[in-house]
Design an enzyme around this catalytic site. Sequence first.
Site, PDB file in Angstrom:
ATOM      1  N   ASP A 146       5.967  -0.285   4.637  1.00 28.94           N
ATOM      2  CA  ASP A 146       6.245  -1.030   3.405  1.00 28.94           C
ATOM      3  C   ASP A 146       7.734  -1.381   3.327  1.00 28.94           C
ATOM      4  O   ASP A 146       8.102  -2.476   2.919  1.00 28.94           O
ATOM      5  CB  ASP A 146       5.830  -0.190   2.191  1.00 28.94           C
ATOM      6  CG  ASP A 146       4.419   0.339   2.363  1.00 28.94           C
ATOM      7  OD1 ASP A 146       3.522  -0.464   2.603  1.00 28.94           O
ATOM      8  OD2 ASP A 146       4.228   1.567   2.301  1.00 28.94           O
ATOM      9  N   HIS A 178       1.981   4.999  -1.099  1.00 25.27           N
ATOM     10  CA  HIS A 178       1.632   3.926  -0.159  1.00 25.27           C
ATOM     11  C   HIS A 178       0.302   3.339  -0.630  1.00 25.27           C
ATOM     12  O   HIS A 178      -0.769   3.753  -0.206  1.00 25.27           O
ATOM     13  CB  HIS A 178       1.510   4.458   1.271  1.00 25.27           C
ATOM     14  CG  HIS A 178       0.902   3.434   2.188  1.00 25.27           C
ATOM     15  ND1 HIS A 178       1.566   2.291   2.543  1.00 25.27           N
ATOM     16  CD2 HIS A 178      -0.309   3.361   2.774  1.00 25.27           C
ATOM     17  CE1 HIS A 178       0.782   1.555   3.314  1.00 25.27           C
ATOM     18  NE2 HIS A 178      -0.362   2.182   3.469  1.00 25.27           N
TER      19      HIS A 178
END
Length: 324
Positions: free
Chosen positions: A159, A187
């Site tokens: 990410d 996440h």
Amino acid sequence: QKPPVRVAITGAAGQIGYSLIFRVASGEMLGPDQPVILHLIDLPFAMAALNGVVMEIQDCAFPLVQGIVATDNQAVGFKDVNYALLVGAKPRGPGMERGDLLKENGKIFTETGKFINDNASRDIKVVVVGNPCNTNCLILANQIKDIPKENFTAMTRLDHNRAQYQLADKLGVHTSDIRKIAIFGNHSPTMVPYIDQMTAKNHKATVDQQWVTQTFIPTVQQRGAEIIKARKLSSAASAGNAAMNHITTWVNGTVEGDYTSMAIPSDGSYGVPKGLIFSFPVTVKNGKYSVVQGLPISPFYQGLLDKTIKELVDERNAIDHLLK
Ligand code: NAI
């Protein structure tokens, strides 16, 4: 020559495994002077495929590979292991609720935690990649009795890397010019890409808030889904790359004046309940990470943080029985 270290990869017969193992074997993760013994772990049904991967590793004649252990027996798989990249997990099937996914994976990571506790090297560094990776890591770490809890982390580096690319593209600079950004939280689509301190080419850089809320944050949060739509498979090479980046940074440290993102056991920083596996901005030195303190959190970011905290608390509540 340095003595070899043992690197375990679970889900080794899967698609992330296939993109990851060869790069670890080539020395990209731990350096060109660090020999490795690969411990490749998967489920019994995948052993034939895993054997094919082993043959391919042999056929690369990697100078750094000093041995390969390929197994469905976790006691063998985690024996004396120094680094573990836990990729193997149960994927979300059609019609499966998030709660079911948490429970199914809860069983896997409870078991793996016991095997790591009983067999791995006491200095093991672990990154959980298999989803839901934050809560899987929480379940795993709960089984550990005499290895420091801070050695158990989950991956939000993908990410982070995704955010870095979007910002570099927007600002017309190279990804390596973007510094001081981080992912906070889970996440999952509630993750919080934090860019209020961003620099580009060492100068404070700003982007307009409308682009941040309407384009940047949703793009980073939904990037995984976009890739599935395009490839009909989930991101694999970029996920494997990020898992290696996570370990490399943990070992070699962050560069002066920058930080990275790792999901780690919360120490209460930024009001995050203690013990949750939560992604923070961290600096790393001598193999130890520390949370970057004192970043200003605007009301906008506080609202996003509250949501991702709540999601992780809910996930913890859903698997509470596994933490007893
Ligand atoms: P895949 O389905 O191609 O491979 C998974 C492999 O894990 C299979 O070979 C399977 O047999 C094995 N496996 C399942 N349970 C296992 C267990 N208990 N022990 C050992 N091996 C086991 O999946 P892929 O694409 O490689 O993804 C793996 C995981 O990584 C998924 O959970 C996925 O959601 C996650 N992921 C996480 C990302 C992140 O940013 N944290 C990014 C992309 C994927």
